[in-house]
Design an enzyme around this catalytic site. Sequence first.
Site, PDB file in Angstrom:
ATOM      1  N   ASN A  80      12.693 -34.687  16.115  1.00  0.00           N
ATOM      2  CA  ASN A  80      11.306 -33.709  17.167  1.00  0.00           C
ATOM      3  C   ASN A  80       9.986 -33.505  16.230  1.00  0.00           C
ATOM      4  OD1 ASN A  80      10.184 -31.823  19.071  1.00  0.00           O
ATOM      5  ND2 ASN A  80      11.698 -30.352  18.532  1.00  0.00           N
ATOM      6  N   LYS A 138       7.022 -32.626  17.527  1.00  0.00           N
ATOM      7  CA  LYS A 138       6.230 -31.331  17.964  1.00  0.00           C
ATOM      8  C   LYS A 138       5.145 -31.482  18.421  1.00  0.00           C
ATOM      9  CE  LYS A 138       9.737 -28.141  16.323  1.00  0.00           C
ATOM     10  NZ  LYS A 138      10.129 -26.685  15.850  1.00  0.00           N
ATOM     11  N   HIS A 153      14.244 -27.414  25.004  1.00  0.00           N
ATOM     12  CA  HIS A 153      13.896 -25.976  22.977  1.00  0.00           C
ATOM     13  C   HIS A 153      13.608 -24.903  23.193  1.00  0.00           C
ATOM     14  CE1 HIS A 153      12.409 -26.242  19.587  1.00  0.00           C
ATOM     15  NE2 HIS A 153      12.783 -26.953  19.372  1.00  0.00           N
ATOM     16  N   GLU A 197      11.405 -23.372  21.687  1.00  0.00           N
ATOM     17  CA  GLU A 197       9.415 -23.371  22.720  1.00  0.00           C
ATOM     18  C   GLU A 197       9.092 -23.183  23.888  1.00  0.00           C
ATOM     19  OE1 GLU A 197       8.353 -25.667  19.336  1.00  0.00           O
ATOM     20  OE2 GLU A 197       9.600 -24.664  17.783  1.00  0.00           O
ATOM     21  N   GLU A 222      20.499 -25.023  18.685  1.00  0.00           N
ATOM     22  CA  GLU A 222      19.342 -24.025  17.217  1.00  0.00           C
ATOM     23  C   GLU A 222      19.357 -22.939  17.612  1.00  0.00           C
ATOM     24  OE1 GLU A 222      16.254 -28.371  16.855  1.00  0.00           O
ATOM     25  OE2 GLU A 222      16.332 -27.028  19.012  1.00  0.00           O
ATOM     26  N   GLY A 282      11.995 -23.236  11.619  1.00  0.00           N
ATOM     27  CA  GLY A 282      11.018 -23.891  11.197  1.00  0.00           C
ATOM     28  C   GLY A 282      11.007 -22.439  10.537  1.00  0.00           C
ATOM     29  N   SER A 298      15.652 -26.341  10.531  1.00  0.00           N
ATOM     30  CA  SER A 298      15.669 -26.074   9.131  1.00  0.00           C
ATOM     31  C   SER A 298      16.376 -26.863   8.407  1.00  0.00           C
ATOM     32  CB  SER A 298      15.212 -24.261   8.596  1.00  0.00           C
ATOM     33  OG  SER A 298      15.033 -23.550   9.578  1.00  0.00           O
TER      34      SER A 298
HETATM   35  P1  PGA Z   1      13.427 -26.685  12.167  1.00  0.00           P
HETATM   36  O1  PGA Z   1      12.815 -27.490  14.061  1.00  0.00           O
HETATM   37  O2  PGA Z   1      14.014 -28.486  11.902  1.00  0.00           O
HETATM   38  O3  PGA Z   1      11.434 -27.329  11.946  1.00  0.00           O
HETATM   39  O4  PGA Z   1      13.212 -26.415  12.164  1.00  0.00           O
HETATM   40  C1  PGA Z   1      13.837 -28.361  14.243  1.00  0.00           C
HETATM   41  C2  PGA Z   1      13.744 -28.050  16.171  1.00  0.00           C
HETATM   42  O5  PGA Z   1      12.901 -27.264  16.577  1.00  0.00           O
HETATM   43  O6  PGA Z   1      13.474 -28.829  17.059  1.00  0.00           O
END
Ligand code: PGA
Length: 256
Positions: A10, A12, A99, A101, A171, A177, A217
């Site tokens: 992803n 982003k 997601h 976000e 997640e 993140g 992460s």
């Molecule tokens: P990350 O993000 O691996 O940077 O924690 C995962 C995601 O948001 O899909």
Amino acid sequence: MMRKKIVAGNWKMNLSLQEGVSLFSEIANMVKDEVRGEQEIIVCSSFIHLASLSNYSKSQNNIHIGAQNLSHEENGAFTGEISALQIRSTGASHAIIGHSERRAIFGESNELLSQKVNKAIEHGLTPIFCIGETQEERESGSFFEVLKEQLKKGVFHLSAQDFSKIILAYEPVWAIGTGLTASPDQAQEVHAFIREEIVNQYNQEVADSISILYGGSCNPGNAGELFAKDDIDGGLIGGASLKSRDFLDIINVFNV
Ligand code: PGA
């Protein structure tokens, strides 16, 4: 039934068109040279990259391209939105839906997300449907209820046949993140819970066929232990998917 092993990146809101194409070509070449397994690889980029990446991935049928969002509307006067049909027309085959976000920053509700899931399926896009609890929900112990609600309202309205087409991603919001990862046991506990909920809603056969990815992460250092768990079928990778070496090392966790 053998579940598919999947690693999805992803990206982003990162990378110019040129940077995206260059990272993708690097990844594609490394995949060609280094990946021998059966695992499915998906790269979810910004909309602006989709057509270029799909063109590029045509020669390599183990890498699929996905969007990170889509409109719940079919078409028409929805300035700035991108429809499932438009995404399909680029050659992309997947779309991340729900997601954290999108849920937290853009206020997307379970109800809206269920409409997005319907649109994706209607047009042959595979949803990568994300669920996850916040830190507060984890600490208060209410997280199983939260996850159950996200499943119930987001995807459990689907027929067994349509549900079998989706990919799920767990997640935990507190792990995205942040550098904090759910421990393999914590993640396995939730993945097993999700699979049990699928058994209750549909049946064992459907539950056994659905790939459930872990995200938050995930990196080359922790992917091995996570993916070794019974109910973890791969990962949804944010930060580490922007580094070709790290992304490849995560993909190759399945080959060691
Ligand atoms: P990350 O993000 O691996 O940077 O924690 C995962 C995601 O948001 O899909």
